[in-house]
Design a protein around this motif. Structure first.
Motif, short mmCIF file in Angstrom:
data_model
loop_
_atom_site.label_atom_id
_atom_site.label_comp_id
_atom_site.label_asym_id
_atom_site.label_seq_id
_atom_site.Cartn_x
_atom_site.Cartn_y
_atom_site.Cartn_z
N LYS A 117 53.98 82.11 7.74
CA LYS A 117 55.29 82.03 8.54
C LYS A 117 56.55 81.74 7.51
N ASP A 153 68.27 88.01 12.39
CA ASP A 153 67.52 88.19 13.74
C ASP A 153 66.23 88.45 13.49
N SER A 157 62.92 85.77 14.53
CA SER A 157 62.09 86.33 15.39
C SER A 157 60.60 86.49 14.64
N ARG A 158 60.47 86.66 13.76
CA ARG A 158 59.13 86.74 13.23
C ARG A 158 58.61 85.74 12.56
N GLY A 160 59.85 82.40 13.55
CA GLY A 160 59.64 81.24 14.41
C GLY A 160 60.86 80.30 13.88
N THR A 161 61.26 80.21 12.87
CA THR A 161 62.30 79.31 12.53
C THR A 161 63.45 79.82 11.97
N ASN A 162 64.52 79.08 11.24
CA ASN A 162 65.58 79.53 10.68
C ASN A 162 66.00 78.70 9.50
N ALA A 189 70.15 76.32 17.59
CA ALA A 189 68.76 77.18 17.79
C ALA A 189 67.47 76.26 17.25
N LYS A 190 66.27 76.09 18.02
CA LYS A 190 65.51 75.32 17.73
C LYS A 190 64.18 76.08 17.25
N ARG A 191 63.20 75.64 16.45
CA ARG A 191 62.06 76.50 16.07
C ARG A 191 61.39 77.14 17.49
N THR A 192 60.50 78.16 17.10
CA THR A 192 59.77 78.52 18.20
C THR A 192 58.96 77.71 18.64
N GLY A 193 58.83 77.25 19.82
CA GLY A 193 57.91 76.20 20.29
C GLY A 193 58.58 74.94 19.96
#
Length: 220
Positions: A117, A153, A157-158, A160-162, A189-193
Protein backbone atom coordinates in the motif's frame (compact mmCIF):
# COMPACT_ATOMS: atom_id res chain seq x y z
CA UNK A 1 12.56 -16.80 -17.47
CA UNK A 2 14.81 -14.17 -16.05
CA UNK A 3 17.79 -12.46 -17.57
CA UNK A 4 21.38 -13.51 -16.91
CA UNK A 5 22.44 -10.15 -18.35
CA UNK A 6 20.28 -8.32 -15.80
CA UNK A 7 21.81 -10.47 -13.07
CA UNK A 8 25.32 -9.37 -14.08
CA UNK A 9 24.26 -5.73 -14.32
CA UNK A 10 22.52 -5.88 -10.93
CA UNK A 11 25.60 -7.41 -9.32
CA UNK A 12 27.84 -4.67 -10.71
CA UNK A 13 25.45 -2.00 -9.42
CA UNK A 14 25.22 -3.49 -5.94
CA UNK A 15 29.01 -3.75 -5.81
CA UNK A 16 29.28 -0.09 -6.78
CA UNK A 17 31.51 -1.07 -9.69
CA UNK A 18 30.96 1.59 -12.35
CA UNK A 19 33.82 0.28 -14.49
CA UNK A 20 32.23 -3.17 -14.69
CA UNK A 21 28.82 -1.63 -15.33
CA UNK A 22 30.18 0.39 -18.25
CA UNK A 23 31.75 -2.74 -19.74
CA UNK A 24 28.46 -4.62 -19.46
CA UNK A 25 26.55 -1.76 -21.08
CA UNK A 26 28.83 -2.02 -24.11
CA UNK A 27 27.23 -5.42 -24.76
CA UNK A 28 23.91 -3.62 -25.34
CA UNK A 29 21.90 -6.32 -23.59
CA UNK A 30 18.27 -5.87 -22.59
CA UNK A 31 18.17 -3.64 -19.51
CA UNK A 32 14.40 -3.86 -19.30
CA UNK A 33 14.09 -7.40 -17.99
CA UNK A 34 14.09 -8.31 -14.30
CA UNK A 35 16.82 -10.54 -12.98
CA UNK A 36 14.29 -13.30 -12.32
CA UNK A 37 10.63 -13.89 -13.04
CA UNK A 38 10.38 -16.40 -10.19
CA UNK A 39 8.51 -14.96 -7.21
CA UNK A 40 10.73 -15.52 -4.18
CA UNK A 41 9.87 -14.23 -0.72
CA UNK A 42 12.72 -12.04 0.47
CA UNK A 43 13.48 -8.51 1.50
CA UNK A 44 14.41 -5.80 -0.99
CA UNK A 45 17.04 -7.85 -2.79
CA UNK A 46 18.02 -8.53 -6.38
CA UNK A 47 15.41 -11.18 -7.16
CA UNK A 48 12.59 -9.91 -9.38
CA UNK A 49 14.15 -6.45 -9.71
CA UNK A 50 14.98 -4.58 -12.88
CA UNK A 51 18.47 -3.05 -13.12
CA UNK A 52 17.02 0.48 -12.96
CA UNK A 53 15.31 -0.43 -9.66
CA UNK A 54 18.55 -1.74 -8.17
CA UNK A 55 20.33 1.41 -9.34
CA UNK A 56 17.59 3.65 -7.93
CA UNK A 57 18.10 2.28 -4.44
CA UNK A 58 21.88 2.23 -4.74
CA UNK A 59 23.43 5.12 -6.65
CA UNK A 60 22.47 8.34 -8.42
CA UNK A 61 25.41 7.99 -10.82
CA UNK A 62 24.40 4.47 -11.80
CA UNK A 63 20.77 5.50 -12.18
CA UNK A 64 21.89 8.25 -14.56
CA UNK A 65 24.05 5.79 -16.48
CA UNK A 66 21.23 3.27 -16.94
CA UNK A 67 18.72 5.90 -18.03
CA UNK A 68 21.22 7.16 -20.59
CA UNK A 69 21.69 3.57 -21.81
CA UNK A 70 17.98 3.07 -22.41
CA UNK A 71 16.62 1.66 -19.16
CA UNK A 72 12.91 2.44 -18.80
CA UNK A 73 11.70 4.22 -15.68
CA UNK A 74 8.10 2.99 -16.02
CA UNK A 75 8.79 -0.65 -15.05
CA UNK A 76 7.17 -2.28 -12.00
CA UNK A 77 8.63 -5.37 -10.33
CA UNK A 78 6.59 -8.48 -9.52
CA UNK A 79 7.59 -8.61 -5.85
CA UNK A 80 6.41 -5.41 -4.17
CA UNK A 81 5.02 -3.84 -7.35
CA UNK A 82 7.29 -0.85 -6.78
CA UNK A 83 8.41 1.57 -9.43
CA UNK A 84 12.08 2.61 -9.60
CA UNK A 85 11.06 5.92 -8.03
CA UNK A 86 9.53 4.09 -5.07
CA UNK A 87 12.68 2.01 -4.60
CA UNK A 88 14.73 5.20 -4.48
CA UNK A 89 12.40 6.69 -1.87
CA UNK A 90 12.41 3.54 0.26
CA UNK A 91 16.10 4.00 1.09
CA UNK A 92 17.80 6.35 3.55
CA UNK A 93 20.24 7.66 0.96
CA UNK A 94 20.79 11.41 1.10
CA UNK A 95 20.24 11.68 -2.66
CA UNK A 96 17.03 9.60 -2.78
CA UNK A 97 14.77 12.56 -3.53
CA UNK A 98 17.03 13.81 -6.32
CA UNK A 99 17.04 10.33 -7.88
CA UNK A 100 13.25 10.18 -7.58
CA UNK A 101 12.87 13.56 -9.30
CA UNK A 102 14.88 12.26 -12.26
CA UNK A 103 12.88 9.03 -12.41
CA UNK A 104 9.58 10.90 -12.30
CA UNK A 105 10.74 13.02 -15.24
CA UNK A 106 11.79 9.83 -17.06
CA UNK A 107 8.31 8.30 -16.76
CA UNK A 108 8.08 6.48 -13.42
CA UNK A 109 4.38 6.18 -12.53
CA UNK A 110 3.55 8.63 -9.70
CA UNK A 111 0.25 6.87 -8.92
CA UNK A 112 1.49 3.29 -8.50
CA UNK A 113 0.23 1.61 -5.32
CA UNK A 114 2.43 -1.24 -4.10
CA UNK A 115 1.32 -4.52 -2.55
CA UNK A 116 2.18 -3.05 0.87
CA UNK A 117 0.00 0.00 0.00
CA UNK A 118 2.97 2.34 -0.25
CA UNK A 119 2.92 5.13 -2.81
CA UNK A 120 5.60 7.51 -4.02
CA UNK A 121 3.83 10.51 -2.54
CA UNK A 122 3.51 8.93 0.91
CA UNK A 123 7.17 7.86 0.85
CA UNK A 124 8.19 11.39 -0.12
CA UNK A 125 6.88 12.95 3.10
CA UNK A 126 8.79 10.48 5.27
CA UNK A 127 11.71 12.84 5.82
CA UNK A 128 14.21 11.79 8.49
CA UNK A 129 15.82 13.87 11.23
CA UNK A 130 19.19 12.97 9.71
CA UNK A 131 18.32 14.43 6.29
CA UNK A 132 20.21 17.54 5.24
CA UNK A 133 18.59 20.84 4.33
CA UNK A 134 19.30 20.08 0.66
CA UNK A 135 17.53 16.72 0.91
CA UNK A 136 14.56 18.39 2.57
CA UNK A 137 14.40 21.00 -0.19
CA UNK A 138 14.49 18.23 -2.80
CA UNK A 139 11.73 16.34 -0.99
CA UNK A 140 9.54 19.44 -1.17
CA UNK A 141 10.30 19.89 -4.87
CA UNK A 142 9.30 16.28 -5.50
CA UNK A 143 6.21 16.52 -3.30
CA UNK A 144 5.00 19.61 -5.16
CA UNK A 145 5.36 17.80 -8.49
CA UNK A 146 3.55 14.71 -7.21
CA UNK A 147 0.69 16.70 -5.71
CA UNK A 148 0.12 18.39 -9.05
CA UNK A 149 0.52 15.18 -11.07
CA UNK A 150 -1.43 12.56 -9.13
CA UNK A 151 -5.13 11.85 -9.18
CA UNK A 152 -5.32 12.05 -5.39
CA UNK A 153 -8.74 10.42 -5.11
CA UNK A 154 -7.40 7.38 -6.95
CA UNK A 155 -4.24 7.19 -4.86
CA UNK A 156 -6.12 7.57 -1.57
CA UNK A 157 -8.83 5.05 -2.46
CA UNK A 158 -6.29 2.40 -3.48
CA UNK A 159 -3.69 2.96 -0.74
CA UNK A 160 -6.09 3.55 2.16
CA UNK A 161 -4.20 6.60 3.39
CA UNK A 162 -3.16 10.04 2.21
CA UNK A 163 -0.01 12.17 2.26
CA UNK A 164 -1.37 14.52 4.95
CA UNK A 165 -1.78 11.65 7.42
CA UNK A 166 1.77 10.50 6.62
CA UNK A 167 3.23 14.01 6.91
CA UNK A 168 1.57 14.57 10.28
CA UNK A 169 2.68 11.15 11.51
CA UNK A 170 6.28 12.04 10.61
CA UNK A 171 5.98 15.55 12.13
CA UNK A 172 6.81 16.95 8.69
CA UNK A 173 5.38 20.45 9.07
CA UNK A 174 6.59 21.78 5.71
CA UNK A 175 5.05 18.87 3.82
CA UNK A 176 1.77 19.15 5.70
CA UNK A 177 1.61 22.87 4.98
CA UNK A 178 2.23 22.32 1.27
CA UNK A 179 -0.37 19.54 1.06
CA UNK A 180 -2.96 21.70 2.79
CA UNK A 181 -2.18 24.73 0.64
CA UNK A 182 -2.72 22.64 -2.50
CA UNK A 183 -6.17 21.63 -1.21
CA UNK A 184 -5.92 18.07 -2.53
CA UNK A 185 -6.94 16.12 0.59
CA UNK A 186 -9.59 16.40 3.30
CA UNK A 187 -7.98 17.84 6.42
CA UNK A 188 -10.10 15.51 8.58
CA UNK A 189 -9.65 12.32 6.55
CA UNK A 190 -8.57 9.18 8.40
CA UNK A 191 -6.75 6.14 7.09
CA UNK A 192 -9.07 3.41 5.84
CA UNK A 193 -10.03 1.55 9.00
CA UNK A 194 -8.17 4.12 11.09
CA UNK A 195 -9.55 5.88 14.14
CA UNK A 196 -7.48 9.07 14.28
CA UNK A 197 -7.74 12.24 12.23
CA UNK A 198 -4.59 14.21 11.37
CA UNK A 199 -5.35 16.57 14.27
CA UNK A 200 -5.63 13.68 16.71
CA UNK A 201 -2.30 12.31 15.46
CA UNK A 202 -0.68 15.73 15.94
CA UNK A 203 -2.03 15.82 19.50
CA UNK A 204 -0.70 12.33 20.15
CA UNK A 205 2.71 13.52 18.92
CA UNK A 206 2.51 16.63 21.14
CA UNK A 207 3.19 18.74 18.06
CA UNK A 208 1.60 22.10 18.86
CA UNK A 209 2.75 23.80 15.65
CA UNK A 210 1.18 21.05 13.57
CA UNK A 211 -2.05 21.28 15.57
CA UNK A 212 -2.29 25.02 14.92
CA UNK A 213 -1.63 24.49 11.22
CA UNK A 214 -4.36 21.87 10.91
CA UNK A 215 -6.87 23.94 12.86
CA UNK A 216 -6.13 26.91 10.60
CA UNK A 217 -7.22 24.74 7.67
CA UNK A 218 -10.42 23.60 9.40
CA UNK A 219 -9.36 20.47 11.27
CA UNK A 220 -11.73 19.20 13.93
Amino acid sequence: MGSSYSKEVNSAIEAGNMEELNELLKEKGDLNQPQSSIHIFRTLDLANLYPIEVAAKTSEAMTDRLLAAGAKADVVDDYLEYTPMMYALSTNHEDRFRIAIKLLAAGSDPQQVATNKNTAINLTVQVLDTDSEQARDESMQLLRSLLRTCDMDRVVSRSGTNPLIEAVSYDNYEAAELILSEGVVDVNAKRTGGKKTPLEIARRNNNEAMQKLLIRYGAK
